[in-house]
Design an enzyme around this catalytic site. Structure first.
Site, PDB file in Angstrom:
ATOM      1  N   TYR A 130       0.832  -1.207   0.000  1.00 12.54           N
ATOM      2  CA  TYR A 130       0.000   0.000   0.000  1.00 12.54           C
ATOM      3  C   TYR A 130       0.869   1.261   0.000  1.00 12.54           C
ATOM      4  CZ  TYR A 130      -3.636  -3.313   1.529  1.00 12.54           C
ATOM      5  OH  TYR A 130      -4.505  -4.375   1.636  1.00 12.54           O
ATOM      6  N   HIS A 177       0.135 -11.949   1.298  1.00 14.63           N
ATOM      7  CA  HIS A 177      -0.847 -11.127   0.589  1.00 14.63           C
ATOM      8  C   HIS A 177      -1.472 -11.878  -0.588  1.00 14.63           C
ATOM      9  CE1 HIS A 177      -1.626  -6.561  -0.287  1.00 14.63           C
ATOM     10  NE2 HIS A 177      -2.704  -7.270  -0.456  1.00 14.63           N
ATOM     11  N   GLY A 222     -17.265   0.805  -2.286  1.00  7.43           N
ATOM     12  CA  GLY A 222     -18.078   2.006  -2.414  1.00  7.43           C
ATOM     13  C   GLY A 222     -19.402   1.794  -3.114  1.00  7.43           C
TER      14      GLY A 222
END
Length: 337
Positions: A56, A122, A206
């Site tokens: 990130y 990850h 979202g």
């Protein structure tokens, strides 16, 4: 107060904070002063589970956590990730034992801490047996550099192979009303093995908001415009009617659509912890408040039926995105790919 939930031998508030989009993925990074203020505010509100990764912001998310919260390290559970890393400004995928150990040392330095509570792979590395990678992580546990081992975006077979080498504390998977792939296999495997299921993107990146995000307004650097086909204009328009029932249910419960989505995720199992990310202080507080919402069995069943997996239009990943995960897929996703 909502009961805390267990990850390994620790208990945390059931809604955590995903720390990806303060630096990465959904457009330009936050102003760093504002990002640090958001992290501090999260702890002040009551968040005690922060989730970041080497990737990130090419390490900047970890650095911001270290800079903002190093004096409060004992007040939160810290998760980060390896295997997906970076070199010369480019993303890398490398799960070799020596790379994992070097990545951990670098993360500890950026985070300004002596130990990471939960350290995930990850992604799977097709070139390295998962047993070798988990073996390296187990050595980091023995060395006191990490407390627990996690996996991310892997299927049930990988979980079982890893768990046979060292207990796996958590599996991180995308899980929401809009993305229900964990229900194919990984959710049951986690329940069987006593593994926490950490749900990332529980608000559908979202989509599960009111109003939902508008793909026409995405910044050119927003990954939703490239590797997530459900945000393609045609697919997205076809998915929007799914929100009608979500809005009706949220009105009945007396919460926002995003809070409803988080509450639904938590209602799907006592071992499930959603980690919504945000750059908004208002949404930070709303998301934390979702931990106080308890849905009835009837409401959960109603939402289950309204968001049947096959009602989603488009696969969740592009072929490139899908190629680096082993999370199980629905047949309709292959047909739509």
């Amino acid at each position: 107060m909502t009961s805390k939930r267990r990850i390994g031998d620790r208990e945390v508030y059931p809604v955590g904070l995903g720390c990806m989009n303060i630096t990465h993925a959904y457009g330009p990074p936050m102003d760093e002063t504002e990002a640090k203020a958001l992290l501090v505010r999260a702890l002040d509100i009551g968040y005690d589970f922060l989730d970041t990764a080497t990737l990130y912001g090419f390490g900047r998310s970890e650095e911001l956590i270290g800079e903002a919260l190093k004096d409060r390290r004992d007040s939160y559970f810290l998760a980060s990730k390896c295997v997906l890393g970076f070199k010369d400004g480019q993303r890398t995928l490398d799960a070799r034992p020596e790379t994992i150990k070097a990545a951990c040392d670098a993360s500890l330095k950026r985070l300004q801490t002596d130990v990471i509570d939960l350290y995930y792979m990850h992604r799977p590395d097709p070139n390295v047996p998962i047993e070798d990678s988990v073996g390296a992580l187990s050595e980091l546990v023995a060395a006191g550099k990490i407390r627990m081992i996690g996996l991310s975006e892997m299927g049930a077979a990988d979980l079982r192979r890893a768990h046979a080498v060292h207990p796996i504390a958590a599996m991180q998977s995308e899980y929401s009303l809009w993305v229900r792939n964990p229900e194919i296999a990984i959710k049951a495997a986690c329940e069987e093995l006593g593994v926490a299921l950490v749900a990332f993107s529980p608000v559908g990146r979202g989509f599960l908001a009111d109003p939902p995000v508008d793909p026409a307004k995405f910044h050119e650097s927003d990954l939703r415009g490239s590797i997530f086909p459900r945000f393609d204009p045609e697919n997205y328009a076809a998915n929007l009617p799914l929100l009608d029932e979500a809005r009706a249910c949220a009105a009945e419960v007396g919460c926002t659509v995003a809070q409803l989505a988080l509450a639904w995720t938590m209602a799907k199992g006592d071992n499930i912890l959603p980690i919504p990310g945000t750059t908004s202080l208002q949404h930070l507080e709303e998301n934390w408040g979702a931990g106080q919402i308890e849905l009835s069995d009837d409401m959960v069943a109603r939402l289950d039926a309204s968001f049947l997996p096959e009602k989603a239009v488009g696969p969740r990943y592009s072929p490139m995105g899908q190629s680096v995960v082993t999370t199980e897929m629905y047949p309709f996703e292959r047909d739509q790919a």
